[in-house]
Design an enzyme around this catalytic site. Structure first.
Site, PDB file in Angstrom:
ATOM      1  N   HIS A 128      -7.474  -5.530  -0.836  1.00 27.53           N
ATOM      2  CA  HIS A 128      -6.309  -4.453  -0.496  1.00 27.53           C
ATOM      3  C   HIS A 128      -5.272  -5.330   0.100  1.00 27.53           C
ATOM      4  CE1 HIS A 128      -4.132  -0.888  -0.473  1.00 27.53           C
ATOM      5  NE2 HIS A 128      -4.102  -1.009   0.712  1.00 27.53           N
ATOM      6  N   ASP A 160      -9.273  -5.059  -5.246  1.00 26.40           N
ATOM      7  CA  ASP A 160      -8.911  -3.802  -4.261  1.00 26.40           C
ATOM      8  C   ASP A 160      -9.903  -2.627  -4.249  1.00 26.40           C
ATOM      9  OD1 ASP A 160      -7.382  -1.912  -2.904  1.00 26.40           O
ATOM     10  OD2 ASP A 160      -5.489  -2.375  -3.829  1.00 26.40           O
ATOM     11  N   SER A 206       0.862  -1.216   0.042  1.00 29.09           N
ATOM     12  CA  SER A 206      -0.067   0.031  -0.036  1.00 29.09           C
ATOM     13  C   SER A 206       0.862   1.475  -0.150  1.00 29.09           C
ATOM     14  CB  SER A 206      -1.071  -0.128   1.145  1.00 29.09           C
ATOM     15  OG  SER A 206      -1.871   0.812   1.085  1.00 29.09           O
TER      16      SER A 206
END
Length: 369
Positions: free
Chosen positions: A319, A285, A191
């Site tokens: 995610h 995601d 991320s």
């Protein structure tokens, strides 16, 4: 101190034996089908919306296994029980707290006196020091530095900028370490940590390989600076969040497109990087449009005659991409807005993606470090 639970229904053989590698789970439990590790990846928190995270890698997870008779509504007679420990540190792996110059980190060194390929592991938004993945990589023969970059000890609580000089110091620390095999290091980022890793590859020397998990390709939330250059943050529009049927918010469309003006001013100039890139993206995601970003960035690299990239795209994956057998965290706190949000993913597909991604990360670093 929090409880996560999963259950499955099985039919034992006539001899009373039950081999999970050969015996499918019957419908009615947390999962069904031939899934030997299902009891781990299907774990669900007793308190909703909690994520299974290991804060202290020096102690194992404790797994309590219980076998009950019958498939009734209520568990029948308890037939057997056992406690199983899942350790994060293999015997002989060293955990070394690092407080050198400005760096705040933990170094995990594999067993033995050899030199090892060096990796810096950088976590996403939320700050602090996150050690589980780095400790597990050390078990596989990588000298891995879990690096904090804000909200930890004397590091800034709410940084106005992320200075790449800080991360450069970490790279130099690794390359000067007698047990880190040069000439460069690898970066593993999730991320925001993946975004930091991409920025490092674009501006710093000695970065050989970057594995990025569901990362933005533009500066988000906190701008980057290096020497006299600054990358401003891309605009985020909270009003573009959509409510889903389950009343949770889907934030997948809130970020300005970094491949169109004005968002392109925030895009990280990856064409300047010398490193090899492995983009790992979840097709579901809902926090970062990671598949779109990876595809577009690789088109730009290709247009410049570069072939230093690979994309692994995982269906049914949201995610979070953790190492194998961590349960799916598909609805939780959004890393930017701190509201309940859909993070994406589907149980069985995600469990398969974890296993594949973990082996690919190791193969990638073995090849390029």
């Amino acid at each position: 101190g929090e409880l996560f639970q999963a259950s499955a229904l099985y039919q034992a053989g006539d001899d009373g034996e039950l081999d999970l590698a050969r015996c499918p789970a019957l419908p009615g439990g947390s999962f069904s089908g031939l899934e030997p590790m299902g009891l781990l990846w299907a774990l669900q928190p007793q308190k909703p919306f909690w994520r299974l995270v290991k804060r202290d890698v020096q102690s194992p997870f404790l797994l309590q296994l219980e076998v009950f008779e019958g498939h009734g509504e209520r568990p029948g007679r308890l037939l057997a029980q056992a406690q199983h420990e899942r350790a994060f540190l293999r015997d002989g792996v060293q955990r070394v707290p690092v407080r050198e110059g400005r760096i705040r980190a933990t170094l995990f060194l594999p067993t033995g006196e050899d030199t090892f390929p060096g990796i810096i592991d950088i976590h996403g938004l939320g700050g602090g020091l996150f050690e589980p993945r780095a400790s597990l990589l050390a078990n596989h023969g990588f000298a891995t530095l879990a690096l904090a970059y804000y909200q930890f000890e004397d590091l800034p609580q709410e940084p106005k900028e992320l200075h790449l000089e800080y991360f450069e110091e970490a790279v130099n620390y690794m390359l000067q370490h007698p047990q880190v095999k040069g000439p460069g290091v690898g970066l593993l980022g999730f991320s925001k940590g993946g975004e930091v890793s991409l920025a490092m590859a674009a501006f710093l020397k000695n970065i050989m390989a970057v594995a990025s998990l569901n990362a933005p390709v533009a500066a988000t939330c906190i701008p980057f600076s290096y020497k006299d250059k600054t990358i401003p943050t891309v605009t985020i529009y909270e009003h573009k969040a959509k409510a889903t049927n389950s009343k949770f918010l889907d934030y997948s469309d809130v970020i300005d497109d970094p491949f169109q003006a004005p968002g392109n001013q925030s895009r990280i100039p990856l064409e300047k990087a010398e490193a090899q890139f492995l983009f790992m993206v979840g097709q579901d995601d809902r926090v970062v449009k990671s598949e779109y970003y990876a595809t577009e960035v690789c088109k730009l690299l290709q247009a410049q005659g570069k072939e230093n990239f690979q994309i692994l795209s995982y269906p049914g994956t949201g995610h979070c991409i953790d190492p194998p057998c961590f349960p799916l965290y598909h609805i939780g706190s959004h890393p930017v807005f701190h509201k309940r949000a859909v993070l994406g993913g589907e149980l069985r597909a995600y469990s398969k993606a974890q296993v594949h991604a973990w082996s690919q990360i190791q193969a990638f670093f073995r090849k390029y470090l």
